[in-house]
Each structure stands twice: as structure tokens, then as C-alpha cells.
Design an enzyme around this catalytic site. Structure first.
Site, PDB file in Angstrom:
ATOM      1  N   CYS A  30      16.974  16.365  17.493  1.00 56.95           N
ATOM      2  CA  CYS A  30      17.063  17.168  16.298  1.00 56.95           C
ATOM      3  C   CYS A  30      18.174  17.187  15.534  1.00 56.95           C
ATOM      4  CB  CYS A  30      16.969  18.522  16.923  1.00 56.95           C
ATOM      5  SG  CYS A  30      17.859  19.180  18.352  1.00 56.95           S
ATOM      6  N   GLY A  55      11.939  22.941  27.859  1.00 59.03           N
ATOM      7  CA  GLY A  55      10.718  22.915  28.520  1.00 59.03           C
ATOM      8  C   GLY A  55       9.381  22.577  27.384  1.00 59.03           C
TER       9      GLY A  55
END
Length: 452
Positions: free
Chosen positions: A378, A253
Site C-alpha cells: 500500500c 486479516g
């Protein structure tokens, strides 16, 4: 009789070994082969005219009952030696290399490091040792100011900690750059940053930590702690007021919250396949965004299969963020829980690039012609970064006859190079690499425009 029993205990090695102090050998498991000396029993029975008396090797005479008892004890002990194989190991305790269950079990974090050493040492060459040390060291964080809180007061408190707003600094630097630049400035649509974002970080080399976020006077949290590099994909997306936005893989989020902070989202669809992860997303939204804003912005949280989004809502959104599942390199080196390098998840890890291509293709299909898509991970792996972008573009060209252009982010990299270290070898998109002086990332992001 006691002496007779003690001899085998002094020779626990079993059959075929000399008894201590006798020079004789105990018989084998089969009681001695034919033609070999008879097993030594400690009693030598001789026949006498007197059937009721037995003669021991010492020459003394014992009653036959005593001799039979001694012979019975020795015979029983001989049977025990036959049955007992002290070198034998039970089958279930043996180590069999062909059994996967008995292979040496290494923690997933160690397997991740071994994998990275093999692949990234080739990909990054001399840069890998410094990246490796940084990945294994403590990560730096940024504090994303919550615009729905008392943001000016929060910013003043963060400045008192000697932190700086790296976004504002980059914008100030970008306003001065065209005056000395020798080339024409790119069009605003290709390099414009998403507005209204404030994120504070400590300067290079400063390893200070932000205090935990707390509930502010307006009933929401003051700021959100995140890897500051995670804000770059949202900034690069270049939101404009009134945009319809899709966050295809939204949980947990942080980026969804940043999208709402811009104040540009007319409609925001936040999706994640995992219902448990969307639960975390809902908690973030409830902690940082007032209820009336959530409804006003028409935030829609779903748990659909993102690979099918192009079929569900094709040609719908102005901006799409595709922050795909990946190997999460830093997490994989520090946490055993939910680590994708666990042996049970090997196949899932091998299928990641294919899943990433499918998700990016779905995001591009959900974008309006002329709209923009940011693909991000990532991970340091070019197999999950540049190769996925190229694969998705080829897939759309071949199967859907859709043309996609990769945007040049050189200008964007220059804006933020004072805060982050960027890989010099990334061919498509930009890659933030961890460095001890600014230990953010890894974070890869690439901006694309759907032309047709």
C-alpha cells in the site's frame, strides 16, 4: 542604607554599567582592573583625627560603627554582583545542535509528508499535487459482503444505500469485451478473477460512508469495511476450487477473509511474524467465519518468520499472496501510532526494500512450479514496488536457477478502471493511485508465475 541597597537592584544588568542617576560605573567581576577608577560604593571613607568617626561624601559625620556596617553591606552586595552573572545560562539548559536529543522534534506524520514531497514529486511529476491532496483527504471504503452471513439480504441493504457491487459490474463488462476486441483474449489462467467476491462501493464523487458492520442473524458480521483497492490483489490471484493457498503476511486479516470468501481454499495458511497482529487476525476470523468453516477449510494461523518459508514448505502452494510490510503511505500521513517515519524506526524504514525482496523470494520458493504469486503493497514508492519485483526475480534466477514470469495485467486494469484510478507510469504490475473522485489506495500489485 536603604538607598545603598536599592541602587544595584535598579541596575540588574550586572557589572560595568552605570548606576542610574550617578554617572559612575559599578566595578567588574574582578573588582576593577588596576589603574581603573575604584568601584563606586556609595560611601567614601576619609581618615580623621577622631578614629571613632567616619565622614560620608555628603559631609556628615557618622559613628564608626554605622560606617563599618554600611561598608559591610556594600561589600557583601559587591561580592553578590561578582558571583551573579545574569547572562550566564546553566549548561543543561543550553541548546546544542550536536545533541540529537535537543533537535527540533517534528511529528512522524510531518516527516512522512516531507519525505513524500521529496521523492514522489520526482516520481510522479505533475500528478503528485493531486495525489498529495487525495492522500491527505478522507479515504473511501468498500463493503466486502460476508458470504457466511445472509449475503443476499446484506447485498439488498447495501443497494438501498445506492452503493454498487464493483466486482459484478467488472465481470459484466469483461463478458462483453471480447466481442469488440481486436486482439486474442489472454488465457484464463493469466487474467481470471477469484470467484464469489462481492464488494460494494459508492460511485465516483460520492463521499457517503457505510454504517458500521453489525452482527447478522447467523451469528457473524454482515460485511467487512476495507479499502476497496485492497481486494484487487485477491481478485488478481485467480483462485480455483481446491487450491492450497498461503497468505504470507496475513494480518490484520482483510485479504485473508477475502480469500476464504471465494470458497476455493482447500488449505489456507495465514502467517504473520507479529503475534499481536495475528491476534487481530484471529479476531477477524472469529467475527466473520463460522467455526465449522474455519475447521473445514483447515485455516492455519502461524507466527513464523516469512523469510524462511521457502525452506519450511518449498514447492507446496498453488497460490501465494505476499502483502509485505511497507511504508503504508496513507496511514503514515494520518496516524502517529505505529508510524514507520518515527525517528526511532529510521533504520527499519531504510531496510524495508531488502526485507520485501526476501519475503517475495520466500513466497516464490513456496509456490509449486506453475503456481501464481501476487506481490502487493500500500505504498506509491517504486523502490518498494517494481524494483522489489525485479530484485526478487533476479535473486531466484541467480541463486536457485528458478525462472519467474511477470503476468500482463492490462486486461485486469481495464476491467476495474471505472472504479479506480491506475498510474499511467507503472512499468511492472499495476498501481492504484488516490484521486479525490475515487479516493482508494494506494495499492500496488503484481502477478507472477513460477515456471520452474
Amino acid at each position: 542604607m536603604v538607598a545603598l541597597i536599592q541602587h544595584p537592584l535598579k541596575n540588574p544588568g550586572g557589572a560595568g554599567r552605570p548606576l542610574r542617576g550617578t554617572g559612575r560605573r559599578v566595578g567588574g567581576a574582578a573588582g576593577g582592573a588596576a589603574g581603573s577608577p575604584a568601584p563606586y560604593s556609595g560611601v567614601e571613607r576619609t581618615t580623621s583625627r577622631n578614629a571613632g568617626v567616619s565622614r560620608c561624601s555628603s559631609g556628615r559625620n557618622y559613628p564608626a560603627v554605622h560606617a563599618d556596617m554600611a561598608a559591610l553591606v556594600v561589600s557583601g552586595f559587591r561580592d553578590l554582583l561578582k558571583r551573579a552573572d545574569f547572562a550566564k545560562v546553566l549548561r543543561r539548559h543550553r541548546h546544542k545542535k550536536k545533541w540529537a536529543a535537543t533537535e527540533p522534534k517534528f511529528p512522524a506524520t510531518r516527516l512522512a509528508l516531507q519525505n513524500f514531497d521529496m521523492t514522489y514529486s520526482v516520481q510522479f511529476g505533475d500528478l503528485w499535487p493531486s495525489i498529495r491532496v487525495s492522500l491527505l483527504s478522507e479515504q473511501k471504503y468498500g463493503a466486502l459482503v460476508n458470504n457466511f452471513a445472509a449475503c443476499d439480504h446484506v447485498s439488498a441493504e447495501l443497494e438501498q444505500l445506492h452503493a454498487r457491487d464493483f466486482v459484478n459490474k467488472a465481470h459484466s463488462h469483461g463478458e462483453l469485451e471480447p466481442e469488440s476486441g481486436q486482439t486474442a483474449a489472454p488465457s484464463p489462467a493469466s487474467w481470471a478473477c477469484s470467484p464469489n467476491l462481492r464488494c460494494f462501493t459508492f460511485t465516483r464523487g460520492d463521499v457517503s460512508r457505510f454504517p458500521p458492520a453489525r452482527l447478522g442473524s447467523l451469528g457473524v458480521m454482515d460485511y467487512y469495511l476495507m479499502d476497496a483497492a485492497s481486494l484487487l490483489p485477491v481478485l488478481a490471484l485467480g483462485l480455483q476450487p481446491g487450491d492450497t493457498v498461503l497468505d504470507l503476511c496475513a494480518a490484520p486479516g482483510g485479504k485473508t477473509l477475502a480469500l476464504l470468501q471465494t470458497g476455493c481454499c482447500r488449505n489456507l495458511a495465514a502467517n504473520d511474524l507479529s503475534t499481536s497482529r495475528t491476534g487481530r487476525l484471529q479476531k477477524v476470523l472469529h467475527s466473520y467465519v463460522p467455526k465449522d468453516v474455519r475447521y473445514k477449510s483447515q485455516v492455519r494461523v502461524t507466527s513464523w518468520d516469512g523469510r524462511k518459508w521457502g525452506e519450511l514448505e518449498g514447492d507446496t502452494y498453488d497460490r501465494v499472496l505476499v502483502d509485505v510490510p511497507c511504508t503504508t503511505d496513507r496511514h503514515s500521513l494520518h496516524e502517529e501510532e505505529n508510524n514507520i517515519f518515527q525517528r526511532s524506526r529510521k533504520k527499519e524504514r531504510q531496510m524495508l526494500p531488502m526485507l520485501q525482496v526476501q519475503l517475495l523470494a520466500a513466497g516464490l520458493l513456496a509456490t509449486k512450479p506453475g503456481g501464481y504469486v501476487i506481490y502487493s503493497t500500500c505504498s506509491l514508492s517504486h523502490l518498494q514496488n517494481e524494483y522489489v519485483v525485479q530484485g526478487a526475480i533476479e535473486l531466484l534466477a541467480n541463486q536457485y536457477n528458478i525462472e519467474v514470469r511477470v503476468e500482463d495485467l492490462t486486461h485486469f486494469r481495464k476491467l476495474f478502471m471505472d472504479t479506480f484510478f491506475f498510474s499511467p507510469s507503472c512499468q511492472v504490475g499495476e498501481l492504484v493511485i488516490p484521486n479525490l473522485m475515487a479516493n482508494f489506495g494506494p495499492m500496488y500489485f503484481c502477478k507472477m508465475c513460477r515456471l520452474t
